[in-house]
Design a protein around this motif. Structure first.
Motif, PDB file in Angstrom:
ATOM      1  N   VAL A 109       0.835  -1.209   0.000  1.00 34.72           N
ATOM      2  CA  VAL A 109       0.000   0.000   0.000  1.00 34.72           C
ATOM      3  C   VAL A 109       0.866   1.254   0.000  1.00 34.72           C
ATOM      4  N   GLY A 110       0.433   2.211  -0.798  1.00 31.84           N
ATOM      5  CA  GLY A 110       1.156   3.467  -0.853  1.00 31.84           C
ATOM      6  C   GLY A 110       2.461   3.392  -1.592  1.00 31.84           C
ATOM      7  N   MET A 111       2.714   2.283  -2.242  1.00 29.03           N
ATOM      8  CA  MET A 111       3.987   2.130  -2.939  1.00 29.03           C
ATOM      9  C   MET A 111       3.809   2.403  -4.418  1.00 29.03           C
ATOM     10  N   GLN A 112       4.780   3.128  -4.958  1.00 23.92           N
ATOM     11  CA  GLN A 112       4.732   3.453  -6.377  1.00 23.92           C
ATOM     12  C   GLN A 112       6.110   3.260  -6.986  1.00 23.92           C
ATOM     13  N   THR A 113       6.102   3.022  -8.279  1.00 20.16           N
ATOM     14  CA  THR A 113       7.369   2.828  -8.983  1.00 20.16           C
ATOM     15  C   THR A 113       7.839   4.133  -9.608  1.00 20.16           C
ATOM     16  N   SER A 114       9.103   4.156  -9.972  1.00 23.10           N
ATOM     17  CA  SER A 114       9.642   5.341 -10.632  1.00 23.10           C
ATOM     18  C   SER A 114       8.923   5.661 -11.936  1.00 23.10           C
ATOM     19  N   PRO A 115       8.728   4.673 -12.801  1.00 22.25           N
ATOM     20  CA  PRO A 115       8.028   4.995 -14.050  1.00 22.25           C
ATOM     21  C   PRO A 115       6.617   5.499 -13.810  1.00 22.25           C
ATOM     22  N   GLY A 116       5.964   4.955 -12.796  1.00 24.10           N
ATOM     23  CA  GLY A 116       4.612   5.410 -12.511  1.00 24.10           C
ATOM     24  C   GLY A 116       4.565   6.860 -12.086  1.00 24.10           C
ATOM     25  N   ILE A 117       5.479   7.223 -11.209  1.00 20.82           N
ATOM     26  CA  ILE A 117       5.526   8.609 -10.749  1.00 20.82           C
ATOM     27  C   ILE A 117       5.926   9.525 -11.898  1.00 20.82           C
ATOM     28  N   ALA A 118       6.840   9.043 -12.726  1.00 26.61           N
ATOM     29  CA  ALA A 118       7.278   9.843 -13.866  1.00 26.61           C
ATOM     30  C   ALA A 118       6.107  10.119 -14.795  1.00 26.61           C
ATOM     31  N   ALA A 119       5.308   9.110 -15.027  1.00 33.21           N
ATOM     32  CA  ALA A 119       4.162   9.294 -15.916  1.00 33.21           C
ATOM     33  C   ALA A 119       3.138  10.236 -15.300  1.00 33.21           C
ATOM     34  N   ALA A 120       2.993  10.166 -13.984  1.00 29.51           N
ATOM     35  CA  ALA A 120       1.984  10.998 -13.327  1.00 29.51           C
ATOM     36  C   ALA A 120       2.418  12.447 -13.202  1.00 29.51           C
ATOM     37  N   THR A 121       3.713  12.665 -13.126  1.00 32.03           N
ATOM     38  CA  THR A 121       4.192  14.026 -12.886  1.00 32.03           C
ATOM     39  C   THR A 121       4.746  14.693 -14.136  1.00 32.03           C
ATOM     40  N   GLY A 122       5.108  13.907 -15.129  1.00 30.69           N
ATOM     41  CA  GLY A 122       5.686  14.481 -16.330  1.00 30.69           C
ATOM     42  C   GLY A 122       7.180  14.701 -16.230  1.00 30.69           C
ATOM     43  N   ILE A 123       7.764  14.275 -15.133  1.00 31.10           N
ATOM     44  CA  ILE A 123       9.212  14.395 -14.968  1.00 31.10           C
ATOM     45  C   ILE A 123       9.865  13.177 -15.625  1.00 31.10           C
ATOM     46  N   PRO A 124      10.974  13.370 -16.316  1.00 33.31           N
ATOM     47  CA  PRO A 124      11.660  12.243 -16.955  1.00 33.31           C
ATOM     48  C   PRO A 124      11.922  11.116 -15.963  1.00 33.31           C
ATOM     49  N   GLU A 125      11.732   9.913 -16.418  1.00 34.30           N
ATOM     50  CA  GLU A 125      11.823   8.766 -15.531  1.00 34.30           C
ATOM     51  C   GLU A 125      13.184   8.628 -14.849  1.00 34.30           C
ATOM     52  N   PRO A 126      14.298   8.757 -15.589  1.00 35.09           N
ATOM     53  CA  PRO A 126      15.598   8.638 -14.909  1.00 35.09           C
ATOM     54  C   PRO A 126      15.784   9.676 -13.809  1.00 35.09           C
ATOM     55  N   THR A 127      15.252  10.846 -14.058  1.00 41.02           N
ATOM     56  CA  THR A 127      15.370  11.900 -13.050  1.00 41.02           C
ATOM     57  C   THR A 127      14.551  11.555 -11.808  1.00 41.02           C
ATOM     58  N   VAL A 128      13.365  11.028 -12.038  1.00 42.96           N
ATOM     59  CA  VAL A 128      12.541  10.610 -10.898  1.00 42.96           C
ATOM     60  C   VAL A 128      13.282   9.545 -10.088  1.00 42.96           C
TER      61      VAL A 128
END
Lengths: 169, 169
Positions: free
Chosen positions: B33-52
């Motif tokens: 619960v409450g766990m998210q992956t880097s690609p998921g956050i990147a997609a949600a925020t628009g920040i490049p995945e490697p940077t996230v």
DNA sequence: GGTAAGAGGACCCATTCGGTCCTGATTGAC
DNA sequence: GTCAATCAGGACCGAATGGGTCCTCTTACC
């Protein structure tokens, strides 16, 4: 980091020195009262002369000091230290205080503005810092200065770091 | 400038997003619960995945988020947003808040210490900023967030620049 | 045990900052 | 009138930091 540039640090030193010149110098016959040259300030502060000149040039552009060209010219303060908040010096050297790209006046600077959940949220933080910096004048910084002998080197570091968590780096 | 790095800005966005994930996701069977992956956050925020990924890595090192390796791993917040002051995020990303070389713990960093009239005088300024940043939590930044339509672009700029004299640059 | 997903770490490039130098303009002294 | 002193403005160069990308290792599911 939240670090301001060295130039700003130099600017404070130079301005304080400029105020210390005193309006009643003995040999103030040809040179106007309270006026000092770049080399003179450089010698007094230990800052490289070209850098002092650069700082003074910027400060003159920012309206903090006035310049007098020609022989026996120099720079002098336009306002007393009590009337110069730290924020003014920072603004003169580094430009307007802006923490992030979202507030620095960049039109459409944030490419992910439609997604960013904290868009413009740095504004209150920015305002808080500006108020904190605006409340401290150069006179306060000068008044707090104590002779070097009163500060132990080690104690200086400890005091300087203070509550900036030392284990973080 | 007094500008903090983009990474810090990204960190705030990522942390807020991480909190928005919510502890009650429908498909939270395998992933905690409450766990998210880097690609998921990147997609949600628009920040490049490697940077996230980089930001999350640093935040994990700073103790703000916890990581779970392996398949169905990810990141989750260790503290609620109300318990994360902005100063903690800045300290995690950029290191301890230190305005000038005089306070950043550099042993003998100031070569003109014997002359410098404001030696260590940045301390109160530094403290004031730290207090200002420590008083604002990520929850405040999130709570202050209003829909984009409520903010006129021009008004946003005016508000952001505020009393930082516009004629300075 | 194999495979896939995802974090952890190392590396490289671009941008900015700090510092220096040069030339021209202005003013006072001789 | 000439010379010296000093500021003004700009361009230039090197260093340092930040931003971004790639590869490797770990872990869980099948």
């Amino acid at each position: 980091m939240l670090r301001l540039s060295k130039l700003t640090d130099y600017a404070v030193v130079v301005l304080v020195r400029l105020a210390q010149a005193g309006p009643a110098l003995p040999g103030a016959r040809v040179r106007e009262v309270g006026m000092q040259t770049s080399p003179g300030i450089a010698a007094a502060t230990g800052i490289p002369e070209p850098t002092v000149a650069k700082v003074l040039k910027i400060l003159a552009g920012g309206g903090l000091v006035a310049s007098q060209r020609g022989a026996h010219g120099g720079y002098r303060l336009l306002r007393p230290l009590t009337a110069i908040p730290v924020s003014d010096v920072i603004a003169a050297i580094d430009g307007p205080i802006a923490l992030t790209a979202c507030v620095e006046g960049a039109a459409g600077g944030c490419e992910s503005e439609s997604l960013c959940p904290v868009r413009g949220r740095w504004d209150p933080v920015n305002t808080a810092i500006q108020e904190a910096l605006g409340a401290i004048t150069l006179a306060d910084m000068q008044a707090a200065a104590v002779p070097r002998a009163f500060r132990l080197p080690a104690a200086t570091l400890q005091d300087a770091r203070g509550d900036a968590q030392p284990a973080a780096e």
